[in-house]
Enzyme design. Sequence first.
Site, mmCIF file in Angstrom:
data_model
loop_
_atom_site.group_PDB
_atom_site.id
_atom_site.type_symbol
_atom_site.label_atom_id
_atom_site.label_comp_id
_atom_site.label_asym_id
_atom_site.label_seq_id
_atom_site.Cartn_x
_atom_site.Cartn_y
_atom_site.Cartn_z
ATOM 1 N N SER A 628 12.446 8.120 124.398
ATOM 2 C CA SER A 628 13.672 7.920 125.182
ATOM 3 C C SER A 628 13.487 8.419 126.614
ATOM 4 O O SER A 628 13.923 7.775 127.561
ATOM 5 C CB SER A 628 14.857 8.610 124.514
ATOM 6 O OG SER A 628 14.551 9.944 124.204
ATOM 7 N N ASN A 631 11.326 5.749 128.483
ATOM 8 C CA ASN A 631 11.674 4.327 128.443
ATOM 9 C C ASN A 631 13.153 3.991 128.541
ATOM 10 O O ASN A 631 13.502 2.864 128.899
ATOM 11 C CB ASN A 631 11.119 3.699 127.156
ATOM 12 C CG ASN A 631 9.618 3.823 127.068
ATOM 13 O OD1 ASN A 631 8.903 3.333 127.922
ATOM 14 N ND2 ASN A 631 9.125 4.499 126.044
ATOM 15 N N TYR A 632 14.034 4.939 128.205
ATOM 16 C CA TYR A 632 15.462 4.622 128.156
ATOM 17 C C TYR A 632 16.333 5.459 129.082
ATOM 18 O O TYR A 632 17.498 5.133 129.299
ATOM 19 C CB TYR A 632 15.985 4.768 126.716
ATOM 20 C CG TYR A 632 15.455 3.717 125.785
ATOM 21 C CD1 TYR A 632 15.993 2.432 125.785
ATOM 22 C CD2 TYR A 632 14.404 3.982 124.913
ATOM 23 C CE1 TYR A 632 15.501 1.448 124.940
ATOM 24 C CE2 TYR A 632 13.910 3.008 124.064
ATOM 25 C CZ TYR A 632 14.462 1.750 124.082
ATOM 26 O OH TYR A 632 13.965 0.778 123.250
ATOM 27 N N LEU A 633 15.790 6.564 129.606
ATOM 28 C CA LEU A 633 16.592 7.467 130.426
ATOM 29 C C LEU A 633 16.241 7.305 131.899
ATOM 30 O O LEU A 633 15.081 7.486 132.283
ATOM 31 C CB LEU A 633 16.353 8.920 129.991
ATOM 32 C CG LEU A 633 16.686 9.226 128.528
ATOM 33 C CD1 LEU A 633 16.343 10.669 128.205
ATOM 34 C CD2 LEU A 633 18.150 8.944 128.221
#
Length: 674
Positions: A628, A631-633
């Site tokens: 995360s 890649n997502y934050l």
Amino acid sequence: MCLAVKEEPEDHDFSAEKRGAKRKRAKDKPTEGPSTSSATSHTKKKKSRGRGEEGNMRAPKEKKFKEGREKAVKKEEEEEQKKPKRTKEEIEEARQMKIKKKEEEEQNRWRWWEEEKYEDGVKWKFLEHKGPYFPPEYQPLPDNVHFYYNGKWVKLSLPAEEVALFFAQMLDHEYTTKDVFRENFFQDWRKEMTNEERLLIKDLNKCDFGELHAMHKAKVETRKNMSKEEKLVLKEANQKIVDEFGFCLLDHHKERVGNFKIEPPGLFRGRGEHPKQGMLKKRIQPEEVIINCSKESSIPVAPAGHRWKEIRHDNTVTWLASWTENIQGSIKYIMLNANSRLKGEKDWEKYEVARKLKSCVESIRSQYTQDLKSKEMGRRQRAVALYFIDKLALRAGHEKEEGETADTVGCCSLRVEHLKLHETLDGSEFVVEFDFLGKDSIRYYNKVPVIKKVFKNLKLFMENKDPGDELFDRLTTSLLNKHLGSLMPGLTAKVFRTYNASITLQQQLKVLTNKSDNVAEKLLSYNRANRAVAILCNHQRALPKTYEQSMANLQSKIDGRKEQLSLAKTELKQAKKEAKAKSSPDGKLQALVERKKKAVQRCEEQLLKMQVQATDKEENKQIALGTSKLNYLDPRISVAWCKNMEVQLDKIYNKSQRDKFAWAIDMTELDFEF
């Protein structure tokens, strides 16, 4: 070619070693008789001991544990003392060198985010590289290492021998015990055999890969026991490969290539219970590789005796080379490194799209809530799927051919068997119980209370369906993404996942962090916020094999530090007592008291740091925070948090991660809001 089937040769090194070892073990093994009975009687004596004796036995154990703890602390102190103490001048010189190196790196960094963007679709104007690095060709087995079938030595052809070695190298792994793996391997191995070999080798259970496995283990041990000089030679050889193939020129700036090495042949493992595990990943030849570069650049030279499949000059794509692998038929690419301009631009764009969603997410939610009571079944299914993607951060899922990959699903490909509906459960109403394999065969298991409209629709979707039937039989991922794209340019199901992950981190950091906390406590709060995101995104990991041992070691250090603190407090108390006993103030005694105070403070800080570390370790044991975070934050949330909380950025991101997010570090202000 004539197939050689021979009796066991004299120079049979590896099996001879094994037989010798077996004989030795047989000699060493104690025979049954008096010794066995005496052992039994000894055990009985131990059992018959009273509580008093047990207490006496426990005491040496406790003493031993305490001694071990003291030794560990003493060793730590000795190691600290062993380090040569540097002068103030040396420390300052090293600090200045570090600052100078950092400044040089910053000066040489390509600040692409300050330049004008190219027109839509154009990724680069100039691209030059050396192409991919191919793994070395297969080296035949030494003369003293043999393969046996049904107890007899068989000289295999080189293609069959290479594939046999792939299997032998994995004998320690549980994969080679799985029926699917073994069947797939044997099927593909037989394709690499000659006619004579196929006629002879018909049963994998009669194959003896022992000597091949022993040779592989010996090589691994040799690599482990290499001298510093040998390691240095190997390192230099690897560095030459990196220098030649690991960099490219992108718009006349030197950029690092990510995965410039083509994966060597081997046996496919897959994630979880993949139906293709054990199949042969074939060697990639230059004739299968497409090269992408500028027309005016130096075209990469193919390996001697080979040629490329195709040369392209397509500046609308970001890959340098591509080929199709034989297992799944998927296209593999050589791309630039994570800290390159192309990757950085893509990341920046991804987070900006997710930020735009914030401005229209409420209207999208309002619309899909209305669609829950639509007369069209397709709209209702789309609304429920969007509800799950938004609220639970589920992946959309992709269409795939049956049996081609592991039985993993996403939101749009959920089946009736993956859900259970509960009118009431654990004190909550309208609970949906999910149980399915998500990406990488990681199990998603969750019990979630949902709104009544969603619950009623799910009941309707599941009516008159078998367990294996699709839940959303009138919806596909492409239809869902097409609809989302009409609501906001660039919006897909994945953008919801990025948006929810980033907004959750920002909210959790506000709730959990206190500016008055020390750095260790702030980092614990950051990791807890990150963990909330990882749980939302179902980023699990298996419990590390070394977890129990590392926790025991850490606890031992904590116990040792507690004893040190207790001793430091006693010494401080004594120093204060001596200072107070003096009728007139004594400078030396006062200085001693101050030193003892600092020693207590230092011990307390170290103890707190270790205790926070132990808490963090325990809470993170089965959660993967890295996925995360990278890649997502949105990295700007973390950068702004570090600036506001006065935490050094290297506590959150390591060197390569700071390079990856250089654009975010440079442009983020204190007041950044996702």
